[in-house]
Enzyme design. Structure first.
Site, short mmCIF file in Angstrom:
data_model
loop_
_atom_site.label_atom_id
_atom_site.label_comp_id
_atom_site.label_asym_id
_atom_site.label_seq_id
_atom_site.Cartn_x
_atom_site.Cartn_y
_atom_site.Cartn_z
CG LEU A 1 -3.60 44.01 75.42
CD1 LEU A 1 -4.03 44.00 76.99
CD2 LEU A 1 -2.17 44.38 75.77
N GLY A 2 -4.15 40.48 72.74
CA GLY A 2 -4.35 39.14 72.36
C GLY A 2 -5.67 38.70 72.05
CD1 TRP A 3 -6.46 34.85 68.73
CD2 TRP A 3 -5.15 36.59 68.62
NE1 TRP A 3 -5.65 34.61 67.70
CE2 TRP A 3 -4.74 35.76 67.89
CE3 TRP A 3 -4.59 37.97 68.70
CZ2 TRP A 3 -3.49 35.96 67.12
CZ3 TRP A 3 -3.44 38.31 67.98
CH2 TRP A 3 -2.82 37.04 67.30
N GLY A 4 -8.25 34.72 72.13
CA GLY A 4 -8.17 33.19 72.58
C GLY A 4 -9.45 32.64 71.55
CG PHE B 1 -14.17 31.17 74.84
CD1 PHE B 1 -14.19 29.99 73.83
CD2 PHE B 1 -14.65 30.56 75.90
CE1 PHE B 1 -14.32 28.80 73.84
CE2 PHE B 1 -15.05 29.08 76.11
CZ PHE B 1 -14.90 28.20 75.17
CB SER B 2 -12.45 36.42 74.82
OG SER B 2 -11.14 36.12 74.97
CB THR B 3 -10.79 40.06 70.84
OG1 THR B 3 -11.71 40.96 71.09
CG2 THR B 3 -10.64 39.40 69.55
CE LYS C 1 -11.39 35.77 78.37
NZ LYS C 1 -10.50 34.73 79.04
CG ASP D 1 -5.71 25.29 79.66
OD1 ASP D 1 -4.86 24.61 79.21
OD2 ASP D 1 -6.26 26.17 78.84
P1 ADP Z 1 -9.31 33.11 75.99
O1 ADP Z 1 -10.19 32.60 77.14
O2 ADP Z 1 -10.20 33.32 74.80
O3 ADP Z 1 -8.50 32.04 75.66
P2 ADP Z 1 -7.44 34.69 77.59
O4 ADP Z 1 -8.10 35.10 78.98
O5 ADP Z 1 -6.61 33.53 77.56
O6 ADP Z 1 -8.72 34.32 76.60
O7 ADP Z 1 -6.75 35.97 76.85
C1 ADP Z 1 -6.34 35.96 75.59
C2 ADP Z 1 -5.06 36.48 75.54
O8 ADP Z 1 -5.09 37.72 75.56
C3 ADP Z 1 -3.90 36.21 76.39
O9 ADP Z 1 -3.04 34.81 75.62
C4 ADP Z 1 -3.05 37.37 76.67
O10 ADP Z 1 -2.11 37.27 75.54
C5 ADP Z 1 -3.79 38.34 76.76
N1 ADP Z 1 -4.41 38.85 77.91
C6 ADP Z 1 -5.40 38.06 78.53
N2 ADP Z 1 -5.61 38.81 79.83
C7 ADP Z 1 -4.70 39.70 79.76
C8 ADP Z 1 -4.26 40.77 80.75
N3 ADP Z 1 -5.02 40.92 82.03
N4 ADP Z 1 -3.26 41.78 80.69
C9 ADP Z 1 -2.54 41.62 79.28
N5 ADP Z 1 -2.82 40.58 78.53
C10 ADP Z 1 -3.95 39.91 78.52
#
Ligand code: ADP
Ligand code: MG
Length: 414
Positions: free
Chosen positions: A27-30, A32-34, A50, A152
């Site tokens: 779905l995404g990544w940041g 710290f995490s995928t 996450k 944030d």
């Molecule tokens: P990080 O702390 O690593 O930045 P995030 O919590 O921001 O991680 O999550 C990274 C990405 O994952 C988000 O920008 C979003 O695209 C996707 N994501 C996070 N949480 C959800 C969720 N509950 N449902 C769908 N997508 C999510």
């Protein structure tokens, strides 16, 4: 980043937590995490998994995030406060180490995607209003009931509530949820079966890739809720996510907080902060939703820093920095002289939000004036004067109905 201490490599069909969760797609990544869409075999629902990097500092950050998310979830049993909920959490051991995993309710695209889908033209004010109400409901809950500062807030961290069942997405496979490895190793099917499955999967991936490109995938996440579906519905509902940087108001963690463009003046000047920093970011986010452009996009220039440009942009739009703010922060002396004027940027081009909305973004006068009346107090350079989320929820601008907006517009035309 996929090495010891880093991300955990996930494949479609991997199982987690003693086979309770099966990964479906990323779905995404940041940093710290995928984050993966996963099927919860216990509840037959989709969740967002996450998966944190495994080095000790990331584990520690995840422990903190889980603590915050648990408070959010426990105090909102009806799930109506517009902040993401934690379903569960567990540890997962992989080749790169032990990863803390958070099971979150599954949400849709971020409102940053919504802005991009709309080709940076800004959403109409009816939708902006609905999104603002959700964000403020979430902030009011975090601030007033839980004493948590998000730190944030930005369009990327506001996700739409997905109305799409991921298994029903026509672009994706008919055979979802995937309950086993695509290789068929668990299913134990014959070789032909495996090849056939692989081919089908490759085809599906190709279709999904094209569709994703068409919909404008951008770094950070793969869109799920389609733009048409988002832009048509008026009942826009969304939630605040990414509590990774959140903190308890009586236990501040970091001095430098917030993403640059959404950073409040008191953070730049290091004069201490609290809940009003989230209100500042909220106003920047609302402006961006309505116009398609960031409210402040500072850049360093000859003889001045990004911080100083940022302060200058704020003062051009919002007026002179109150003296007590200009001179009271740990970094005030770096930027301001003793009269409260910027040291290195002397000539400011004064404007106002309402002028900007009319001149640059072609808002009708009434819309511009009313929206500016809503935003201006939230962008008070003095954090103590900013309204709370609760006070903002009472603002007449949010109470306007669609009918009033349309009437307002036709009045202007007439
Ligand atoms: P990080 O702390 O690593 O930045 P995030 O919590 O921001 O991680 O999550 C990274 C990405 O994952 C988000 O920008 C979003 O695209 C996707 N994501 C996070 N949480 C959800 C969720 N509950 N449902 C769908 N997508 C999510
Ligand atoms: Mg994030």
């Amino acid at each position: 980043s996929y090495r010891k201490g880093g991300y955990h490599a996930v494949r479609v069909g991997d199982s987690f937590a003693a086979a309770r969760f099966i990964s479906q797609r990323k779905l995404g990544w940041g940093q710290f995490s995928t984050v993966w869409l996963a099927y919860d075999t216990q509840t037959s629902k989709y969740v967002a998994l996450k998966i944190q990097k495994s080095a000790p500092e990331f584990v520690q950050a995840a422990v903190h995030e889980i603590e915050i998310l648990s408070a959010i979830t426990e105090n909102d049993p009806k799930n109506e406060k517009c902040v993401v909920q934690l379903v569960d959490h567990f540890k997962h051991r992989g080749p790169n180490g032990q990863h803390l995993c958070m099971v979150l309710e599954y949400l849709g695209d971020s409102i940053l995607h919504l802005i991009r889908y709309n080709r940076y033209k800004g959403l109409d004010l009816i939708k902006v209003r609905e999104i603002c109400k959700c964000i403020l409901t979430g902030l009011n809950y975090l601030h007033r009931e839980l004493r948590i500062i998000h730190t944030d807030l930005k369009p990327e961290n506001i996700l739409l509530i997905s109305t799409v069942n991921p298994s029903k997405d026509p672009i994706r496979s008919k055979t979802t949820p995937i309950l086993e490895r695509p290789e068929g190793s668990l299913a134990g099917g014959g070789a032909v079966n495996v090849i056939e499955k692989k081919l089908k999967q490759r085809a599906r991936r190709a279709v999904a890739k094209i569709a994703a490109e068409r919909r404008g995938v951008i770094g950070g996440c793969a869109p799920e809720v389609k733009p048409e579906r988002c832009l048509d519905g008026i009942d826009f509902r969304c939630k605040i996510v990414d509590l990774g940087n959140a903190c308890w108001a009586d236990k501040l963690i970091a001095e430098e907080i917030q993403t640059r463009q959404y950073r409040a003046p008191e953070v730049i000047l290091q004069s201490g902060y609290s809940f009003p920093v989230d209100m500042w970011s909220f106003a920047c986010t609302a402006f961006e939703l309505a116009t398609g452009e960031m409210m402040f996009a500072p850049k360093p220039g000859p003889g001045f820093s990004e911080d100083e440009d940022h302060l200058a942009l704020m003062m051009e739009l919002l007026g002179k920095m109150p003296k007590k703010i200009a001179t009271g922060g740990g970094r005030s002396k770096d930027y301001f002289d003793r009269h409260g004027d910027l040291k290195r940027i002397r000539r400011l081009k004064h404007s106002s939000i309402s002028r900007l909305l009319v001149d640059k973004f072609k808002f009708p006068e009434t819309d511009a004036r009313e929206f500016a009346e809503f935003l201006n107090p939230i962008l008070d350079l003095d954090p103590e004067k900013r309204p709370t989320a609760q006070q903002c929820l009472q603002h007449p601008w949010l109470r306007q109905t669609a009918a009033k907006t349309v009437a307002g517009k036709s009045n202007l035309v007439g």
